[in-house]
Motif scaffolding. Structure first.
Motif, PDB file in Angstrom:
ATOM      1  N   PRO A  36       1.064  -1.141   0.171  1.00  0.00           N
ATOM      2  CA  PRO A  36      -0.418  -0.338   0.015  1.00  0.00           C
ATOM      3  C   PRO A  36       0.733   1.225  -0.317  1.00  0.00           C
ATOM      4  N   LEU A  37       1.176   1.656  -1.150  1.00  0.00           N
ATOM      5  CA  LEU A  37       1.867   2.974  -0.645  1.00  0.00           C
ATOM      6  C   LEU A  37       1.440   4.013  -2.110  1.00  0.00           C
ATOM      7  N   GLY A  38       0.541   3.341  -2.419  1.00  0.00           N
ATOM      8  CA  GLY A  38      -0.552   4.282  -3.445  1.00  0.00           C
ATOM      9  C   GLY A  38       0.127   4.079  -4.813  1.00  0.00           C
ATOM     10  N   SER A  39       0.415   3.775  -5.309  1.00  0.00           N
ATOM     11  CA  SER A  39       1.809   4.006  -6.299  1.00  0.00           C
ATOM     12  C   SER A  39       0.659   4.094  -7.692  1.00  0.00           C
ATOM     13  N   PHE A  40      -0.313   3.836  -8.045  1.00  0.00           N
ATOM     14  CA  PHE A  40      -0.620   3.695  -8.802  1.00  0.00           C
ATOM     15  C   PHE A  40      -1.128   5.266  -9.137  1.00  0.00           C
ATOM     16  N   ALA A  41      -1.015   6.332  -8.334  1.00  0.00           N
ATOM     17  CA  ALA A  41      -1.456   7.131  -8.508  1.00  0.00           C
ATOM     18  C   ALA A  41      -0.193   8.754  -9.139  1.00  0.00           C
ATOM     19  N   TYR A  42       0.731   7.813  -9.505  1.00  0.00           N
ATOM     20  CA  TYR A  42       2.075   8.637  -9.810  1.00  0.00           C
ATOM     21  C   TYR A  42       2.240   7.884 -11.062  1.00  0.00           C
ATOM     22  N   SER A  43       3.042   9.274 -11.787  1.00  0.00           N
ATOM     23  CA  SER A  43       3.445   8.821 -13.186  1.00  0.00           C
ATOM     24  C   SER A  43       4.481   9.235 -13.481  1.00  0.00           C
ATOM     25  N   HIS A  44       5.257   9.965 -12.639  1.00  0.00           N
ATOM     26  CA  HIS A  44       6.854  10.510 -12.353  1.00  0.00           C
ATOM     27  C   HIS A  44       6.743  11.531 -14.366  1.00  0.00           C
ATOM     28  N   GLY A  45       5.557  11.802 -14.200  1.00  0.00           N
ATOM     29  CA  GLY A  45       5.502  12.476 -15.367  1.00  0.00           C
ATOM     30  C   GLY A  45       5.187  12.217 -17.096  1.00  0.00           C
ATOM     31  N   LEU A  46       4.619  10.870 -16.378  1.00  0.00           N
ATOM     32  CA  LEU A  46       4.490   9.760 -17.605  1.00  0.00           C
ATOM     33  C   LEU A  46       3.375  10.371 -18.916  1.00  0.00           C
ATOM     34  N   GLU A  47       2.348  11.324 -17.594  1.00  0.00           N
ATOM     35  CA  GLU A  47       1.077  11.577 -18.370  1.00  0.00           C
ATOM     36  C   GLU A  47       1.066  12.466 -18.476  1.00  0.00           C
ATOM     37  N   GLN A  48       2.200  13.771 -19.179  1.00  0.00           N
ATOM     38  CA  GLN A  48       1.755  14.767 -19.318  1.00  0.00           C
ATOM     39  C   GLN A  48       2.511  14.568 -20.790  1.00  0.00           C
ATOM     40  N   ALA A  49       3.852  13.511 -20.797  1.00  0.00           N
ATOM     41  CA  ALA A  49       4.596  13.183 -22.306  1.00  0.00           C
ATOM     42  C   ALA A  49       3.245  12.779 -23.315  1.00  0.00           C
TER      43      ALA A  49
END
Length: 229
Positions: A36-49
């Protein structure tokens, strides 16, 4: 009379081997998508790319992830994790990781996931781990497992890449098979980075994934967002 000891099938004579196997299972649990890190909510900038069209299919996502792993957050996380595993002072490395974050969102990403990881390992394993950037927290916790540094780095980087592949599968969108093919082709890259970072020092720490950093900064102003970063 000769006494014989019968070892049941599936067991081992070597306590050390059993301990190593258990430690590897523990690390695999920590690096699992279900942790349970909630990592699914982060894209490391990929969404913008993806929004800008720079990443639009499996091939372009593979190139983007390859650059992030080799020259961006993947490499910097691997070096920080490595030096913590080898005994660096955690508070000093926590400050270093905070200063190294290139954007506000990237700091939020590593800080929040690190806090979630620390909270969970405190709850389930009773480890004395303070909140910090995630490579620092994982490094402190993984010291207790006594596993090879390279092994810890490979599983950490695999988890890092897997999360970004999952983000790409959801947002590009990309088929599950295509996403897993991308991840599979990145395995040699992950192994190489882990091997190099396992003996690296802070003097080896530098990043040059500028497009990824710019995408992370621009994502802060994206009108409609699925991911936090």
């Amino acid at each position: 009379m000769i006494m014989r000891t019968i070892i049941p099938t599936g067991t081992t004579r070597r306590t050390g081997t059993r301990m190593t196997d258990t430690a590897l299972l523990t690390l695999s649990q920590w690096m699992s998508p279900s942790f349970p890190l909630g990592s699914f909510a982060y894209s490391h900038g990929l969404e913008q790319a993806v929004s800008e069209g720079a990443v639009h299919d499996g091939a372009s996502m593979e190139r983007w992830l390859d650059a992030v792993l080799r020259f961006g957050g993947g490499w910097s996380d691997a070096v920080i994790l490595s030096v913590v595993l080898r005994g660096a002072e955690p508070h000093e490395m926590a400050d270093f990781a905070a200063a190294l974050a290139p954007t506000q969102e990237r700091w939020i990403e590593t800080r929040d996931q690190g806090a979630a990881f620390a909270r969970t390992v405190r709850d389930i394993a009773g480890l004395d781990v303070e909140d910090a950037a995630i490579p620092v927290v994982v490094g402190v916790a993984a010291r207790t497992l006594d596993l090879p540094v390279e092994t810890v780095l490979m599983l950490y980087l695999s988890s890092f890449a897997s999360n970004l592949v999952s983000a790409g599968v959801r947002f590009i969108p990309l088929g599950q098979s295509d996403g897993q093919s991308v991840l599979s082709r990145l395995h040699p890259v992950i192994a190489q980075i882990a091997q190099t970072a396992s003996c690296a020092s802070l003097d080896d720490l530098a990043t040059s994934a500028f497009a990824g950093d710019v995408a992370s900064a621009r994502h802060e102003d994206l009108d409609v967002r699925i991911f936090k970063t």
